[in-house]
Design a protein around this motif. Structure first.
Motif, short mmCIF file in Angstrom:
data_model
loop_
_atom_site.label_atom_id
_atom_site.label_comp_id
_atom_site.label_asym_id
_atom_site.label_seq_id
_atom_site.Cartn_x
_atom_site.Cartn_y
_atom_site.Cartn_z
N GLU A 135 51.28 38.00 39.31
CA GLU A 135 50.41 39.24 39.76
C GLU A 135 48.91 39.17 39.20
N TYR A 136 49.03 38.58 37.92
CA TYR A 136 47.90 39.10 36.92
C TYR A 136 47.28 37.56 36.51
N ARG B 262 47.48 32.36 35.06
CA ARG B 262 47.98 33.11 36.15
C ARG B 262 49.63 33.44 35.87
N LEU C 282 41.67 41.12 31.65
CA LEU C 282 42.80 40.94 32.62
C LEU C 282 42.23 40.95 34.20
N GLU D 258 45.19 36.38 33.22
CA GLU D 258 44.42 36.92 31.82
C GLU D 258 43.97 35.75 31.22
N VAL E 206 49.76 45.64 32.70
CA VAL E 206 50.85 44.18 32.83
C VAL E 206 52.12 44.70 32.50
N THR F 273 43.15 41.15 38.39
CA THR F 273 43.92 41.18 39.60
C THR F 273 43.43 39.97 40.25
#
Length: 274
Positions: A237-238, A234, A247, A240, A30, A249
């Motif tokens: 792109e990730y 969010r 984490l 967590e 990240v 995708t």
């Protein structure tokens, strides 16, 4: 460089959270993505700050009249501000004593913006007492790091020209992986580079009047690891977990939502809230 048990850049990009354990080199996935995001943003912000705004002016011709309102046969340009500004009240003469003097001229553009979009300057400026004001230009900062990377990491590659678009393209390009990924894996001073890029990006966002998007809370979704609900955030792109730092995708998150829907019998809410 020896592998680190915790990411050496988490303190820069997420100082209030527990550092992650990277799986590939000393920088987690990240933070690698956030560093590249900041470099790309600097290129876009520099373009926005250096592009003059187009102001609509009133380019119509109006007829000139005399004091009695009779046409004179002459024409002039309409007031260029009339098309974009409302008519305001005209203040009456003040009863205060008249003070004479010359008003200082204001700059036509914000000084911070002038500093940030200035050409690259290779003269090193030291500020040991932290009493200087203003910013070092984006071109200067990017060029100084690209020069250092050219010597230490990419000695057999041509060094880019000292312009922001070229420097950003050089940093984010490369094959088979981007140069930024190689830097995150091989460059010992990556925390210093990431910190300066982060500060530069924040300064340029401020000059452009932008703010960073806040992470979105995925309400009603349990974490795949700790099972706590609504702790998933969010960040573009990730995704967590704010509790256990899991984490995911976007593809992994979608798979987990489908699995959770079958497990709990109802689709979890995935809407965001400010």
């Amino acid at each position: 460089m020896t592998d680190s048990t915790t990411c050496i850049c988490c303190a820069i990009f997420r100082p209030d959270a527990t550092p992650r354990t990277p799986t590939d080199g000393p920088v987690c996935a990240v933070c690698r993505w956030r560093l590249r995001r900041d470099v790309v943003a600097i290129g876009r912000l520099h373009r926005d700050l250096t592009t003059p705004e187009l102001v609509d002016g009133d380019r119509r011709l109006v007829e000139v009249v005399d004091d009695e309102g009779n046409p004179t046969g002459m024409h002039r340009w309409a007031d260029p501000a009339a098309a974009v500004l409302p008519v305001g009240a005209v203040p009456a003469r003040s009863g205060q004593p008249i003070v004479t003097g010359t008003r200082a001229h204001s700059t036509p553009i914000d000084l911070d913006t002038i500093d940030l979009i200035a050409p690259a300057n290779h003269v090193t400026v030291h500020d040991p007492y932290n009493d200087q004001i203003g910013y070092i230009s984006a071109a200067t900062i990017l060029d100084s790091w690209c020069r250092a990377l050219h010597v230490t990491v990419f000695p057999f590659e041509p060094r880019p020209d000292a312009t922001v678009p070229t420097l950003v393209s050089w940093l984010t390009g490369g094959f088979p992986e981007s140069r930024m990924d190689s830097v995150c894996s091989q460059y010992p001073a990556i925390p210093d580079l990431a910190g300066e890029i982060r500060r530069l990006c924040i300064a340029m966002r401020g000059a452009a009047g932008e703010t960073e998007l806040k992470p979105q809370v995925l309400w009603g979704v349990p974490c795949r690891r700790c099972n706590l609900v609504s702790h998933l955030l969010r960040d573009e792109e990730y995704i967590e977990c704010g509790n256990c730092q899991l984490l995911l995708t976007d593809a992994e998150y979608r798979t987990w939502v489908a699995e959770a829907t079958k497990r709990f019998g109802a689709r979890p809410a995935v809407t965001s809230q400010d």
